[in-house]
Design a protein around this motif. Structure first.
Motif, PDB file in Angstrom:
ATOM      1  N   MET A 151       1.842 -44.063 -32.982  1.00 39.82           N
ATOM      2  CA  MET A 151       1.229 -43.190 -33.988  1.00 39.82           C
ATOM      3  C   MET A 151       1.870 -43.422 -35.350  1.00 39.82           C
ATOM      4  N   LYS A 152       1.055 -43.488 -36.378  1.00 43.71           N
ATOM      5  CA  LYS A 152       1.566 -43.629 -37.733  1.00 43.71           C
ATOM      6  C   LYS A 152       1.976 -42.259 -38.264  1.00 43.71           C
ATOM      7  N   ASN A 153       3.043 -42.250 -39.058  1.00 42.12           N
ATOM      8  CA  ASN A 153       3.488 -41.010 -39.668  1.00 42.12           C
ATOM      9  C   ASN A 153       2.595 -40.633 -40.844  1.00 42.12           C
ATOM     10  N   ALA A 154       2.407 -39.335 -41.023  1.00 43.83           N
ATOM     11  CA  ALA A 154       1.725 -38.808 -42.204  1.00 43.83           C
ATOM     12  C   ALA A 154       2.419 -37.524 -42.616  1.00 43.83           C
ATOM     13  N   VAL A 155       2.490 -37.293 -43.912  1.00 45.82           N
ATOM     14  CA  VAL A 155       2.981 -36.019 -44.438  1.00 45.82           C
ATOM     15  C   VAL A 155       1.774 -35.158 -44.768  1.00 45.82           C
ATOM     16  N   VAL A 156       1.775 -33.923 -44.270  1.00 47.73           N
ATOM     17  CA  VAL A 156       0.653 -33.006 -44.492  1.00 47.73           C
ATOM     18  C   VAL A 156       1.188 -31.750 -45.161  1.00 47.73           C
ATOM     19  N   LEU A 157       0.674 -31.445 -46.351  1.00 43.71           N
ATOM     20  CA  LEU A 157       1.056 -30.206 -47.021  1.00 43.71           C
ATOM     21  C   LEU A 157       0.469 -29.025 -46.261  1.00 43.71           C
ATOM     22  N   LEU A 158       1.330 -28.081 -45.909  1.00 47.76           N
ATOM     23  CA  LEU A 158       0.924 -26.950 -45.065  1.00 47.76           C
ATOM     24  C   LEU A 158       1.383 -25.650 -45.718  1.00 47.76           C
ATOM     25  N   SER A 159       0.437 -24.912 -46.273  1.00 43.74           N
ATOM     26  CA  SER A 159       0.778 -23.656 -46.949  1.00 43.74           C
ATOM     27  C   SER A 159       0.867 -22.493 -45.978  1.00 43.74           C
ATOM     28  N   GLY A 160       0.150 -22.602 -44.858  1.00 41.22           N
ATOM     29  CA  GLY A 160       0.012 -21.480 -43.937  1.00 41.22           C
ATOM     30  C   GLY A 160      -1.364 -20.854 -44.013  1.00 41.22           C
ATOM     31  N   GLY A 161      -2.193 -21.331 -44.957  1.00 38.16           N
ATOM     32  CA  GLY A 161      -3.554 -20.831 -45.089  1.00 38.16           C
ATOM     33  C   GLY A 161      -4.527 -21.571 -44.189  1.00 38.16           C
ATOM     34  N   MET A 162      -5.779 -21.125 -44.190  1.00 44.53           N
ATOM     35  CA  MET A 162      -6.762 -21.686 -43.274  1.00 44.53           C
ATOM     36  C   MET A 162      -7.076 -23.149 -43.589  1.00 44.53           C
ATOM     37  N   ASP A 163      -7.153 -23.504 -44.879  1.00 40.80           N
ATOM     38  CA  ASP A 163      -7.527 -24.867 -45.236  1.00 40.80           C
ATOM     39  C   ASP A 163      -6.480 -25.875 -44.772  1.00 40.80           C
TER      40      ASP A 163
ATOM     41  N   ALA B   6      -4.294 -25.566 -42.477  1.00 44.29           N
ATOM     42  CA  ALA B   6      -4.231 -25.626 -41.016  1.00 44.29           C
ATOM     43  C   ALA B   6      -5.281 -26.594 -40.479  1.00 44.29           C
ATOM     44  N   VAL B   7      -6.473 -26.543 -41.056  1.00 41.88           N
ATOM     45  CA  VAL B   7      -7.531 -27.461 -40.630  1.00 41.88           C
ATOM     46  C   VAL B   7      -7.148 -28.902 -40.958  1.00 41.88           C
ATOM     47  N   VAL B   8      -6.483 -29.113 -42.090  1.00 41.06           N
ATOM     48  CA  VAL B   8      -6.060 -30.462 -42.450  1.00 41.06           C
ATOM     49  C   VAL B   8      -5.037 -31.008 -41.451  1.00 41.06           C
ATOM     50  N   VAL B   9      -4.112 -30.173 -40.994  1.00 36.33           N
ATOM     51  CA  VAL B   9      -3.173 -30.606 -39.950  1.00 36.33           C
ATOM     52  C   VAL B   9      -3.948 -31.054 -38.714  1.00 36.33           C
ATOM     53  N   ALA B  10      -4.931 -30.261 -38.315  1.00 39.61           N
ATOM     54  CA  ALA B  10      -5.729 -30.599 -37.127  1.00 39.61           C
ATOM     55  C   ALA B  10      -6.500 -31.902 -37.330  1.00 39.61           C
ATOM     56  N   ILE B  11      -7.022 -32.117 -38.536  1.00 45.00           N
ATOM     57  CA  ILE B  11      -7.753 -33.351 -38.828  1.00 45.00           C
ATOM     58  C   ILE B  11      -6.819 -34.555 -38.742  1.00 45.00           C
ATOM     59  N   ALA B  12      -5.651 -34.448 -39.341  1.00 43.34           N
ATOM     60  CA  ALA B  12      -4.696 -35.559 -39.308  1.00 43.34           C
ATOM     61  C   ALA B  12      -4.283 -35.882 -37.878  1.00 43.34           C
ATOM     62  N   ARG B  13      -4.061 -34.846 -37.080  1.00 41.63           N
ATOM     63  CA  ARG B  13      -3.714 -35.069 -35.671  1.00 41.63           C
ATOM     64  C   ARG B  13      -4.867 -35.760 -34.950  1.00 41.63           C
ATOM     65  N   ALA B  14      -6.097 -35.315 -35.205  1.00 41.94           N
ATOM     66  CA  ALA B  14      -7.265 -35.904 -34.544  1.00 41.94           C
ATOM     67  C   ALA B  14      -7.458 -37.363 -34.937  1.00 41.94           C
ATOM     68  N   GLN B  15      -7.004 -37.733 -36.106  1.00 40.18           N
ATOM     69  CA  GLN B  15      -7.098 -39.120 -36.560  1.00 40.18           C
ATOM     70  C   GLN B  15      -5.950 -39.983 -36.041  1.00 40.18           C
TER      71      GLN B  15
ATOM     72  N   ARG C  65     -14.008 -26.527 -34.231  1.00 41.74           N
ATOM     73  CA  ARG C  65     -14.230 -27.734 -33.421  1.00 41.74           C
ATOM     74  C   ARG C  65     -12.901 -28.355 -32.981  1.00 41.74           C
ATOM     75  N   LEU C  66     -11.891 -28.262 -33.850  1.00 39.66           N
ATOM     76  CA  LEU C  66     -10.603 -28.897 -33.574  1.00 39.66           C
ATOM     77  C   LEU C  66      -9.592 -27.943 -32.931  1.00 39.66           C
ATOM     78  N   GLY C  67     -10.014 -26.726 -32.637  1.00 34.88           N
ATOM     79  CA  GLY C  67      -9.144 -25.803 -31.917  1.00 34.88           C
ATOM     80  C   GLY C  67      -8.123 -25.084 -32.767  1.00 34.88           C
ATOM     81  N   VAL C  68      -8.396 -24.907 -34.048  1.00 37.54           N
ATOM     82  CA  VAL C  68      -7.479 -24.177 -34.921  1.00 37.54           C
ATOM     83  C   VAL C  68      -7.578 -22.681 -34.627  1.00 37.54           C
ATOM     84  N   ASP C  69      -6.439 -22.031 -34.464  1.00 41.29           N
ATOM     85  CA  ASP C  69      -6.399 -20.582 -34.277  1.00 41.29           C
ATOM     86  C   ASP C  69      -6.237 -19.946 -35.661  1.00 41.29           C
ATOM     87  N   PHE C  70      -7.346 -19.545 -36.265  1.00 38.63           N
ATOM     88  CA  PHE C  70      -7.303 -19.022 -37.623  1.00 38.63           C
ATOM     89  C   PHE C  70      -6.573 -17.693 -37.721  1.00 38.63           C
TER      90      PHE C  70
END
Length: 221
Positions: free
Chosen positions: A1-13, A15-24, A175-180
């Motif tokens: 797996m390639k490393n990626a840095v994901v900015l995570l504020s704790g908000g809904m958006d 969180a979805v980006v973390v899930a997208i990066a993981r799915a990729q 779709r990606l299983g995020v617990d909002f």
């Protein structure tokens, strides 16, 4: 797996980006920034989200933007409960530029070529650092200003939510299983992460769930 840095504020958006990066297929190194915001319950939410979505690391960096103020989120300025013309007072001067710069530094240390952020130019508050032009300009800067950009394979700034509506973001998260229910978006949430239900962030979030036909799991005060 390639490393990626994901900015995570704790908000809904974000969180979805973390899930997208993981799915990729990326190994997610989540980065949160304690910048002097009104409340830190969103940072507690970021820790929950990072763990639940399988981030391999979660780091919180301190940058004191309260020392310069200029925003309702970092100064003694009331958070408005109604939108108005122009850029709102909840805009934090240079916040996304600073956060992406910190992410850029960590990406270089990790040998990561990919940085993800949750900026959105459709259902947002009019912030200038959420526009496609900003993301394109920062990617150019990243490749000009770093060893990784000059000598390495280059750096990419991913903004997968850029052109999605809030409803689309909700659907993608489901779709990606995020617990909002773990996320906090409110500009003036209390210490327990409960939302006010009146600020711009709360209104946009609630409308997103309503438009997506998904029950709103937000915890309100």
């Amino acid at each position: 797996m390639k490393n990626a840095v994901v900015l995570l504020s704790g908000g809904m958006d974000s969180a979805v980006v973390v899930a997208i990066a993981r799915a990729q297929g990326f190994a997610v190194h989540a980065l949160s920034v304690r910048y002097g915001q009104r409340h830190t319950s969103e940072l507690d939410a970021a820790a929950r989200v990072a763990q639940s979505l399988g981030a391999v690391a979660h780091k919180t960096v301190h940058v004191n933007l309260r020392s310069i103020g200029g925003s309702a989120l970092t100064d003694d300025i009331d958070v408005p409960e109604a939108g108005g013309p122009g850029i709102p007072v909840t805009y934090v001067p240079a916040r996304n530029t600073i956060m992406l710069s910190v992410a850029l530094g960590w990406a270089e240390v990790l040998g990561a070529s990919d940085i993800f952020c949750g900026v959105n130019a459709v259902d947002y508050s009019g912030y200038p650092d959420c526009r496609p032009e900003f993301i394109e300009a920062f990617e150019k800067l990243a490749n000009l200003a770093t060893k990784a950009g000059v000598e390495g394979a280059g750096l990419r700034i991913h903004a997968p939510l850029l052109r999605l509506s809030k409803a689309d973001i909700v659907r993608e998260g489901m779709r990606l299983g995020v617990d909002f229910s773990q996320t906090v978006s409110c500009y003036q949430a209390d210490d327990q992460g409960r939302a006010c239900g009146h600020c711009d962030a709360c209104r946009l979030r609630a409308a997103g769930f309503a438009d997506a036909g998904v029950p709103d799991p937000t915890h309100y005060a």
